[in-house]
Motif scaffolding. Structure first.
Motif, PDB file in Angstrom:
ATOM      1  N   ASP A 150       0.863  -1.186   0.000  1.00  0.00           N
ATOM      2  CA  ASP A 150       0.000   0.000   0.000  1.00  0.00           C
ATOM      3  C   ASP A 150       0.901   1.239   0.000  1.00  0.00           C
ATOM      4  O   ASP A 150       1.472   1.627   1.034  1.00  0.00           O
ATOM      5  N   ILE A 151       1.049   1.848  -1.162  1.00  0.00           N
ATOM      6  CA  ILE A 151       1.959   2.988  -1.294  1.00  0.00           C
ATOM      7  C   ILE A 151       1.465   4.174  -0.477  1.00  0.00           C
ATOM      8  O   ILE A 151       2.250   4.860   0.185  1.00  0.00           O
ATOM      9  N   GLU A 152       0.159   4.426  -0.506  1.00  0.00           N
ATOM     10  CA  GLU A 152      -0.392   5.597   0.176  1.00  0.00           C
ATOM     11  C   GLU A 152      -0.112   5.577   1.670  1.00  0.00           C
ATOM     12  O   GLU A 152       0.289   6.591   2.265  1.00  0.00           O
ATOM     13  N   HIS A 153      -0.277   4.405   2.305  1.00  0.00           N
ATOM     14  CA  HIS A 153      -0.095   4.310   3.750  1.00  0.00           C
ATOM     15  C   HIS A 153       1.253   3.691   4.136  1.00  0.00           C
ATOM     16  O   HIS A 153       1.523   3.504   5.325  1.00  0.00           O
ATOM     17  N   GLN A 154       2.066   3.366   3.117  1.00  0.00           N
ATOM     18  CA  GLN A 154       3.382   2.786   3.365  1.00  0.00           C
ATOM     19  C   GLN A 154       3.259   1.538   4.266  1.00  0.00           C
ATOM     20  O   GLN A 154       3.961   1.375   5.245  1.00  0.00           O
TER      21      GLN A 154
END
Length: 402
Positions: free
Chosen positions: A232-236
């Motif tokens: 999940d790139i947005e939430h790392q």
């Protein structure tokens, strides 16, 4: 071994001796057939011996005597082939001056059989410990009548409803509980007759969410070998998913048809059960859903299985129980799980009988179907699954050289 009675044999005699050796060679060539007959004979004897021991221990349970088993740990059979050939003068007639050949041969068998008493902590533990979920699963997947298997091996049924857990023992002395137990097993048998009884493990996905920064590149690669990884790139974050094989469940539906959350909830419930318990879930909307129920089956030990059969002869006999009003017709519903007959004289119509304390015990012959014979076969299989390896026994053995 060959013995000749002529110092200078004629060519005719030489040919006869060669013929004798050829006959001996034929005997040696036929030895595989002899070995095959011996192996089959020993196999039949061992199977019959163990079957009689099972009957004998049922008789002991009937008469409240301690149980005991003895096994055959090793058979070493030696076969000897011997040939003799000779020649001598004819006794009468004009041919008295001629040499007459004589041949002889013998075959001997010398088996050594090692008998080991099955005793000690390991075997006793296997005999007294309740059977495990995995062993019941193997038997159920053979396709044998589920009613027969469960009546033989299950000690009690626990049903969960709005009032809590209700216990229904598989004991004829408890008439209300025994009746409900029998009706529940008949209901499972009716579902099996409709090819709708599932004995499957619960398969479900477990998920974990972890910060991506806590893993190096190498660790991330290792995770992909065991988990399905979503980044999940947005939430790392890393979302890890793993398919887990859970407990066995008996049901009138395929557990795969449930949502992952429902399967996980059933698994969580099964985790709280003992190793000798198996979950049953009969739901409405599927075959057998006319009488829905949810509960667990608790397995007996093999010792208690034999006690149940032995005490059922006279002390606590089973009796006929009609199926539940919501259960479709079933193929078989005998009163006794495994009927054993007792008589003063040896029963001629029985396949197998054993004498104990002056009386004969035998699996009762049937007309119309093979319920008792199948029940004894299952009992034999369960014993094989229960007994410890004879080669690991430390008890002294008895060796009989024939």
């Amino acid at each position: 071994m060959m013995t000749l009675f002529c110092q200078y044999p004629s060519k005719k005699l030489q040919r006869l001796v060669l013929l004798g050796w050829f006959c001996c060679l034929q005997g040696c060539v036929s030895s595989p057939a002899l070995l095959d007959d011996a192996v089959i004979s020993y196999d039949k004897s061992i199977t019959e011996t163990l079957s009689k021991q099972l009957l004998l221990n049922i008789a002991r349970a009937h008469q409240h005597q301690p149980m005991h088993f003895t096994g055959i740990s090793n058979i070493a059979a030696t076969f000897g082939f011997q040939f003799t050939a000779g020649a001598g003068p004819a006794f009468t007639g004009d041919s008295g001056a001629l040499l007459v050949p004589s041949f002889g041969g013998s075959i001997s068998e010398n088996p050594t059989i090692s008998i080991v008493p099955m005793e000690g902590e390991e075997f006793t533990r296997r005999l007294l410990e309740p059977l495990q979920e995995a062993k019941l699963t193997m038997l159920l997947r053979q396709g044998a009548d589920v009613d027969l298997i469960l009546r033989l091996l299950i000690d009690e049924l626990r049903l969960t409803d709005a009032k809590g857990d209700q216990v229904y023992p598989n004991q004829p002395a408890d008439a209300p509980g025994y009746r409900t137990f029998r009706q529940a097993m008949l209901h499972l048998s009716a579902i099996q007759d409709r090819h709708a009884l599932y004995v499957n493990p619960l398969l479900f996905d477990r998920n974990w969410v972890l910060p991506a920064a806590t893993f190096s590149t190498d660790q991330f690669s290792d995770l992909q070998n065991e988990f399905t990884v979503h980044y999940d790139i947005e939430h790392q974050q890393l979302k890890l998913t793993k398919r887990v094989t859970g407990h066995i469940i008996l049901s009138n539906y395929n557990p795969v048809s449930l949502s992952n959350a429902e399967r996980g909830q059933l698994q969580q419930e099964a985790d709280s059960l003992h190793s000798n318990e198996i979950m049953v879930d009969i739901r409405p909307g599927y075959p057998g859903g006319e009488w829905p129920w949810h509960g667990t089956l608790r397995l007996r030990s093999f010792h208690n299985v034999l006690n149940f059969i032995g005490q059922g002869i006279s002390d606590s006999p089973e009796y006929a129980v009609a199926q539940h009003p919501q259960t479709p017709p079933v193929k078989e519903n005998p009163a006794q799980t495994l009927a054993v007959m007792v008589s003063d004289n040896e029963p001629k119509q029985a396949d197998l009988s054993v004498k104990f304390a002056g009386r004969y015990y035998a699996v009762k012959p049937e007309v119309g179907y093979q319920w008792n014979r199948e029940g004894f076969r299952l009992l034999y299989q369960v014993f094989q699954m229960t007994m410890s390896e004879l080669s690991q026994q430390d008890a002294p053995s008895i060796t009989i050289a024939k």
